[in-house]
Design a protein around this motif. Sequence first.
Motif, PDB file in Angstrom:
ATOM      1  N   ILE A 270      28.668  25.340 -33.182  1.00 51.31           N
ATOM      2  CA  ILE A 270      27.302  25.155 -33.686  1.00 51.31           C
ATOM      3  C   ILE A 270      26.238  25.352 -32.610  1.00 51.31           C
ATOM      4  O   ILE A 270      25.169  25.882 -32.889  1.00 51.31           O
ATOM      5  N   GLN A 271      26.553  24.974 -31.377  1.00 51.60           N
ATOM      6  CA  GLN A 271      25.496  25.055 -30.363  1.00 51.60           C
ATOM      7  C   GLN A 271      25.161  26.490 -29.965  1.00 51.60           C
ATOM      8  O   GLN A 271      24.244  26.714 -29.194  1.00 51.60           O
ATOM      9  N   TYR A 272      25.912  27.457 -30.500  1.00 51.11           N
ATOM     10  CA  TYR A 272      25.614  28.852 -30.152  1.00 51.11           C
ATOM     11  C   TYR A 272      25.094  29.646 -31.334  1.00 51.11           C
ATOM     12  O   TYR A 272      25.273  30.846 -31.406  1.00 51.11           O
ATOM     13  N   LEU A 273      24.433  28.970 -32.257  1.00 54.08           N
ATOM     14  CA  LEU A 273      23.912  29.696 -33.415  1.00 54.08           C
ATOM     15  C   LEU A 273      22.864  30.743 -33.023  1.00 54.08           C
ATOM     16  O   LEU A 273      22.619  31.690 -33.747  1.00 54.08           O
ATOM     17  N   ASN A 274      22.245  30.547 -31.857  1.00 49.61           N
ATOM     18  CA  ASN A 274      21.241  31.525 -31.422  1.00 49.61           C
ATOM     19  C   ASN A 274      21.864  32.721 -30.733  1.00 49.61           C
ATOM     20  O   ASN A 274      21.171  33.666 -30.389  1.00 49.61           O
ATOM     21  N   ALA A 275      23.166  32.651 -30.487  1.00 45.11           N
ATOM     22  CA  ALA A 275      23.797  33.702 -29.697  1.00 45.11           C
ATOM     23  C   ALA A 275      23.644  35.035 -30.410  1.00 45.11           C
ATOM     24  O   ALA A 275      23.999  35.159 -31.579  1.00 45.11           O
ATOM     25  N   PRO A 276      23.147  36.036 -29.704  1.00 43.92           N
ATOM     26  CA  PRO A 276      23.078  37.367 -30.308  1.00 43.92           C
ATOM     27  C   PRO A 276      24.496  37.931 -30.420  1.00 43.92           C
ATOM     28  O   PRO A 276      25.227  37.953 -29.436  1.00 43.92           O
ATOM     29  N   VAL A 277      24.871  38.315 -31.612  1.00 44.25           N
ATOM     30  CA  VAL A 277      26.249  38.784 -31.783  1.00 44.25           C
ATOM     31  C   VAL A 277      26.341  40.231 -31.309  1.00 44.25           C
ATOM     32  O   VAL A 277      25.925  41.149 -32.001  1.00 44.25           O
ATOM     33  N   ASP A 278      26.830  40.392 -30.109  1.00 41.26           N
ATOM     34  CA  ASP A 278      27.206  41.728 -29.637  1.00 41.26           C
ATOM     35  C   ASP A 278      28.448  41.581 -28.770  1.00 41.26           C
ATOM     36  O   ASP A 278      28.919  40.467 -28.546  1.00 41.26           O
ATOM     37  N   TYR A 279      29.008  42.691 -28.329  1.00 37.77           N
ATOM     38  CA  TYR A 279      30.305  42.640 -27.644  1.00 37.77           C
ATOM     39  C   TYR A 279      30.303  41.681 -26.454  1.00 37.77           C
ATOM     40  O   TYR A 279      31.214  40.893 -26.270  1.00 37.77           O
ATOM     41  N   GLU A 280      29.228  41.758 -25.653  1.00 39.71           N
ATOM     42  CA  GLU A 280      29.197  40.969 -24.420  1.00 39.71           C
ATOM     43  C   GLU A 280      29.121  39.471 -24.711  1.00 39.71           C
ATOM     44  O   GLU A 280      29.866  38.679 -24.177  1.00 39.71           O
ATOM     45  N   LYS A 281      28.175  39.116 -25.596  1.00 41.04           N
ATOM     46  CA  LYS A 281      27.945  37.697 -25.824  1.00 41.04           C
ATOM     47  C   LYS A 281      29.166  37.059 -26.482  1.00 41.04           C
ATOM     48  O   LYS A 281      29.583  35.955 -26.131  1.00 41.04           O
ATOM     49  N   VAL A 282      29.722  37.780 -27.426  1.00 40.82           N
ATOM     50  CA  VAL A 282      30.871  37.247 -28.149  1.00 40.82           C
ATOM     51  C   VAL A 282      32.030  37.004 -27.170  1.00 40.82           C
ATOM     52  O   VAL A 282      32.681  35.967 -27.201  1.00 40.82           O
ATOM     53  N   ALA A 283      32.241  37.963 -26.280  1.00 42.32           N
ATOM     54  CA  ALA A 283      33.320  37.802 -25.305  1.00 42.32           C
ATOM     55  C   ALA A 283      33.019  36.633 -24.375  1.00 42.32           C
ATOM     56  O   ALA A 283      33.904  35.849 -24.028  1.00 42.32           O
ATOM     57  N   GLU A 284      31.753  36.509 -24.002  1.00 36.81           N
ATOM     58  CA  GLU A 284      31.358  35.430 -23.099  1.00 36.81           C
ATOM     59  C   GLU A 284      31.648  34.066 -23.734  1.00 36.81           C
ATOM     60  O   GLU A 284      32.006  33.107 -23.056  1.00 36.81           O
ATOM     61  N   LEU A 285      31.524  33.996 -25.051  1.00 40.34           N
ATOM     62  CA  LEU A 285      31.752  32.724 -25.728  1.00 40.34           C
ATOM     63  C   LEU A 285      33.224  32.496 -26.072  1.00 40.34           C
ATOM     64  O   LEU A 285      33.573  31.535 -26.736  1.00 40.34           O
ATOM     65  N   GLY A 286      34.071  33.421 -25.625  1.00 38.96           N
ATOM     66  CA  GLY A 286      35.508  33.203 -25.800  1.00 38.96           C
ATOM     67  C   GLY A 286      36.047  33.714 -27.119  1.00 38.96           C
ATOM     68  O   GLY A 286      37.170  33.403 -27.490  1.00 38.96           O
ATOM     69  N   ALA A 287      35.248  34.482 -27.836  1.00 34.24           N
ATOM     70  CA  ALA A 287      35.775  35.108 -29.053  1.00 34.24           C
ATOM     71  C   ALA A 287      35.836  36.610 -28.815  1.00 34.24           C
ATOM     72  O   ALA A 287      35.581  37.067 -27.700  1.00 34.24           O
TER      73      ALA A 287
END
Lengths: 676, 1013
Positions: B406-423
């Motif tokens: 939930i705390q990453y709802l602002n995360a822009p979904v792109d390859y880099e950010k998603v990988a950074e968040l462990g997905a």
Amino acid sequence: METKAKKVKLTIDGKEVVVDDGATILEAARQNGIKIPTLCQHDALSNWGGCRMCVVEVDGSPKLVASCVMPVRDGMGVVTTNEYILECRRTMLEFIFAERNHNCMFCPQSGDCELQDLAYELQMDHLTVAFSFNKFPTDVTNEYMAIDHNRCILCGRCVRACKEIVGASVLNFQNRGPKSLIGMDLNQNREESTCHNDGLCMQVCPTGAMVNRYRGHYAVKGHSKDCQQLDTVCSQCGLLCPTINFVKDNNLLNIEGKLTGDNGRPDRGQLCYKGRFEALKNTGKRLDSPMARSGDGTWKTATWDEILKLVSEKLNDIKKKEGGEAMFGLASSAASNEELVLFRDFMTRGCSAGYVDTFDGAHFRTVVGANKEGKQAFREASWKMIPQADMVIVLGAAPSQSQPMISTLLGKGILERGQKVAFLGETDPIQPYATYYIPVTDGALPLLIGALKAGLKGSGDGVKLLEKAGLEADAVKAFHEVVKSFADSVNPIFIVGEKLTGLEDPMALADIVSLAKQKGLYPEEALRLIILKPRGNSAGAWKLGISSSKKVPGKSKWKAGLVLLGEPDDSNLAALEELKGVGFVAAISPYFPESLADKIDALIPKPAWLEEEGTFTSVDGNETAYKQKSLQTPVGIMGSWEIFKNLAERVGFKPDYQSWKDLSQKAEREIKNRNC
Amino acid sequence: MKVFRSHILICGGTGCHASGSIEVKKILLAELENRGLAGEIKVVETGCNGFCAMGPVLVVYPDGVMYMNIQAGDIPEFVEEHLVKGRVLERLLYKEPVTGEVIPTMQEIPFFALQELRVLRNRGMIDPEKIEEYIARDGYAGMAKALTEMAPADIIKEVMDSGLRGRGGAGFPTGLKWRFASQSPGDIKYVLCNADEGDPGAFMDRSVLEADPHAVLEGMVIAAKAIGSHQGYIYCRAEYPLAIHRLNVAIAQAKEAGLLGKDILGTGFDFDLEIYQGAGAFVCGEETALMTSIEGKRGMPRPRPPFPAIAGLWQRPSILNNVETLANIGQIILHGAAWYAGVGTIKSKGTKVFALTGDVNNIGLVEVPMGTPLGTIVYDIGGGIAKGKKFKAAQLGGPSGGMIPIQYLNAPVDYEKVAELGAIMGSGGLIVMNEDSCAVDMARFFMDFCKDESCGKCTPCRVGTQKMLEILTNICNGKGKEGDIEKLEKWANVIKNTALCGLGQTAPNPVLSTLRHFRNEYEAHIHEKRCPAVVCSAFFKTPCMHACPINMDIPSYLALIKADRLEDAYKVLLKTNPFPSICGRVCDHKCETKCRRSTLDESVGIKYLKRYITDNAARPHLEKMPVTRNEKIAVIGAGPSGLTAARDLALRGYAVTLFDAYAQAGGMLRWGIPAYRLPREILDREIADILNLGVEFRNNTRVGMDISWDAIRMSYDAIYLAIGAQRSARSGVEGDGLKGVEGAIEFLREVNLGRIPEVGKRIAVVGGGNSAIDAARSALRLGAETVTILYRRQREDMPAQDVEIHAAQEEGIKIEYLVAPVRFQGADGRLQSVVCQRMTLGEFDVSGRKKPVTVAGSEFSLDVDQVILAIGQEAVMPFDAGPAGIGVSKRKLIEVEKGSKTATAAAMVFAGGDAVTGPDTVVGAVAAGHHAAAEIDAAIRLRNGETPYVPAEEEIAVPMVLDDETQEIPRVCIPEVACLERIKDFREVELGLSREAALTEASRCLRCDIQIE
């Protein structure tokens, strides 16, 4: 011009090494004395990269890489061992141990297991991974091998061996995930599968998942690494497959194919069920002392002196009284060239025997007969040519029983290269692969050959012959396809077997010879023809002129004779029926010949086939190989050399060779200079 | 060409087929025929429209009205209303899940309005089985350009420049992949399309193939031209029969039209295509395994290098691209790289298609620009979480992906950010999970999937996944052990680093990502034997009991109500709860949120039934407890937590002294909760029961003032600090000190002390919690003319209980949302007005709510004479924390030691309730009291070397009767005093249940506690 392989320079564990481009990291490390543990890797097989035991660190790679499949690169930096790598390897090893039932104590392979060795090497003295306690099936349907999937580590060596070397692809992975299993065909058990029982899968298995049911328990009789490993050949069928015989304390523990090194053989180090398993069986009751049959028909042991005296005197007596014509000598074509020469010379020159032959003499006469029709002696093609042929016609042969490796090569040819193989006659068609199968009785083979000849000439006469041979419509259709395929083929080869050479009339074989000639000869004037001969050294016996080109005379003339029996057991051969009622017959044999007990008067024990060295000639007569002695002869049993030397002395014959070596050379010379 | 007055586009994707669109189309055609409209109205079956949860859907053009969940039975009415009479049929239109607003046209529905369609540009627009319709929408124009105007190198450059990355998951630059293959020597090369979509919950590829198969073919021809290939394969799973059918139709049509096969468009370029059907092995989505499978072998990956660009299918140079990647190509060539790169983020260009599933309102297929915040996808497009639950995490990338919490709802979904968040981006499966999902259970589920789908070739994947699963299963079954988390971490790391292919390397991801974001849940399972999300049933008898902080035996007392054994039911209540009458009125009833009945209709009214017992049963008589132990215990604070601890300790035979600053016991129960919610006599009765056990109550004694902290320390063996959070937080805005600005706690205390405070005429209450509502409703009752609640967020974000907000509004209290005070203005030190400004919602905060942001220039003034601040509470410490040796956090809350629930850093000093947790519920305070008593007792016994205390319990036989059949019945409503009546005074608003209503309601319990052998 010789092209030199490109070299690549890399660093392994801080050491700069230079290796051929295209080598794997594992190869580079091994060439430089750096050890990396492996399980699924096997030098004779393609690299698989499954077990991940050989992982190493490579500069710039975020993950560990499997060194067995990673090619070297110029300037590469490799670390083969550090704490992290070891932790990964240990974890992997623990995973494998925990996955199935690897209780070494209760494994027949304990002490001879690569998995176990690795556990010691990585000092895995306890498991931190819980056992899965999954139950997998065991397959003991087969006479030779048992499969215990509970000990399988799914390294896939067996699968690769079966596909890459044997070419049978009987084994493959089945199921997924934790249910993964090595399956045979479509989930058949070994016995019901299309397995040839060559046992290569078992030989390459690193654990106790596939075990030899004829081999003694290693824990009792010793481990491979404690054995003497004898580099020798198998002499059972004339393909002279190289073997490694594992011997400890004069026990033969195991026979393995020689997978390493390129010896130019298309079988690439396989063995057949005969060479691998049958040789480990107990053949019969071992003859451990000379024996003589007393007046009441019972067998009594005798001393060497007594028996040698008895036999030599009897033979001498008959020679003097009745002349050599009343004497015969019959030898097994399983015997070595040396034994055969000793026997031949003793019989012909020492006893002036009127008739000397081998048990397979009838086949020899047919071949010679066919040869005469051709007016010219021919040379057979090497069996090693089989994989190069685009069409193989197998006539009256059952290679899966006589020369199993030939059957394996044909199966591989069909599966891998679409080699067209036609089986004609009552034979094993290596179903379901054979391209064509036209089953006819032995007697109808000549009709079929006639039809083949007619068909190739484009004459319609063949149809009648086929009708006469009793072919069904489907078989007729298939036959026409065989004719067409043969006509279209560029590199065909015939393989004929005992069913054809067993025919008294050599005409049919002569027809084949002429058909083979039509397609041109191989180098050295060799015909496109291989004759699968009955015994392991038939070609040697035939070339040494032991097999008689004369027909067996009426036995009434015979008053005495000597029989040389070989191994595997020859004693129930039909040819020996002739011996009944002959005045005196002596036999030299490693075993007590039960079926001849009432036909023979004296028995001279000799070494079993693994107990004496000797040379053997390949089935096609093209090569001669040396088989070394694997086991010591039991105390009190003379070698062939001594037996014949003693007999010769006692009949006053002086052979012109002074040693076994002389004998070998003489035999080789004779064989080289003679065509059948 | 025939012209129709209207086109009806009906969705014919697999999803809508399954929900009945084939039948709907049949009936619609028949109906049009019957009414003679067949010549005027054309019905077109399109591919997937994307709004799968609402299927079957149909759109009427030219007006663009979209109907959803349309069934065959609705057709006559639809034809009559919309097509004949020209009236929109409202009941089948889209309704906003939160607001209930009806939206007729497709382009206005947020689900569609916020999407950017490139890959899906033809979805629901064309008949996928008609090549003319594809061509009419610029289909094959990109291919024509590539074949006639561009050299292979130009095509590759265009694709490189566009920044397109592989949509199959790994995100490798597509153009680069093509360049490698084009440079690879060889006459025979292959172009492969990966349509082996195997992620659970993902259906992007299927939809594209069903809706727009030609787009994929066009992409493949362009790829073939770029690398010099003449043969291609589409590897499609056999479970997609409709996709395969439409592909076959498309291939045949393209060949017929000269767009595929020999001499394409007369350019001399040949390219042929075949479909290869996969048997559905997950691993066959891995490129080398896919190629092995096409070769006719068992689909098992092979080591790389050699890479497919060098030696791929049959050892020939090959490229493998995903369906979505290929569907982009035609557009890129046609419109150019710059156009494509116009949307997206720096390293991730273009759009991404997601299969939005799980606990989200709008399930379906969405295409958004790369970099769209996760929250936008989940809330704005997805319509938020179904059934009013809270968002927990989104699983991105399928079983080998990871959870984004939930705390990453602002995360822009792109390859880099998603990988950074462990997905991982994966192929775009986006599974939304609500608060009822257990992180450990989800990790277990995905690991189970990966374990089953491991091809078995490499050890780490085959065995490692099994072994990790075994541990996860143990944890979920309550058999988790110390060290399990460390083992999972170690193995996950080993597997990630040593596995042969992507499947194994990513299989530990769900575990790693849940360990990263939800480690506390693992710890709760292992150490506390508790599943916080109330999912893992090994931990509990029933979900309601597990959700209850004091584990009340809910199914038993409901069963006893049904059996009309109310006295026994009361005994059951008292086993764990000293305040059943109170909790029957003011509990936040977490039990009801986890009630399994809610999956059928609505949860059981557990709170009302609890009150029903206490209203109607005789109160069990309690004897004074003899003091049997030498130790003396001080409990500071006579709120619910202190009272509970005092009771438990007295029942164990301790001499307990209860200190409180006020004359009466009750704490927040008395001073915080108004009497209209909790009548004083009820409160007094339950407190008296506790004091009657023999607890010494020292009222009007303020520790630290009336008695020193040290004196207490000296005189007692153990101390329980249950001091609560007794002070309102201040606003900090200008004018906070004016007379007329006060805290809600202070205000309510005054009211409840009976010292009727001065109440203004126009009152503003700032805040959105229960205190705000309590203050507002109390003020109203005390004669305020207008009461306005100022809340800076939206209604759905208010922490107050929903029924309370509803009741307040009913009583005439106005709530201004998205408003915050800027300053308080007044004259002579007295408040006169509050200046507010409007807020708008910005990014999501860590709680998953959108953060209010001020709207510049939106200030407005509100004339008020009183402001009550209900924006937070603080604890007031009776000691100086340093010398006392007790830790106090920045939030001014007492810190307890790790591994304990109530022990502080000071020996034999325990703490619990609001002073530790911050403002919490009554039942939370009761739970803390129980824990404190147990821990104090255990500490004393440990010191004395005694055996632990096991309370004796009266066995009450509970009827084990199950209804044969369960029918949907609505939940009971509790009668209330009429609105105009109740605002006159502080009489209790809610009336109790009648016997009849209570029996019916109790019968709604599904009896999850009964185990059927």
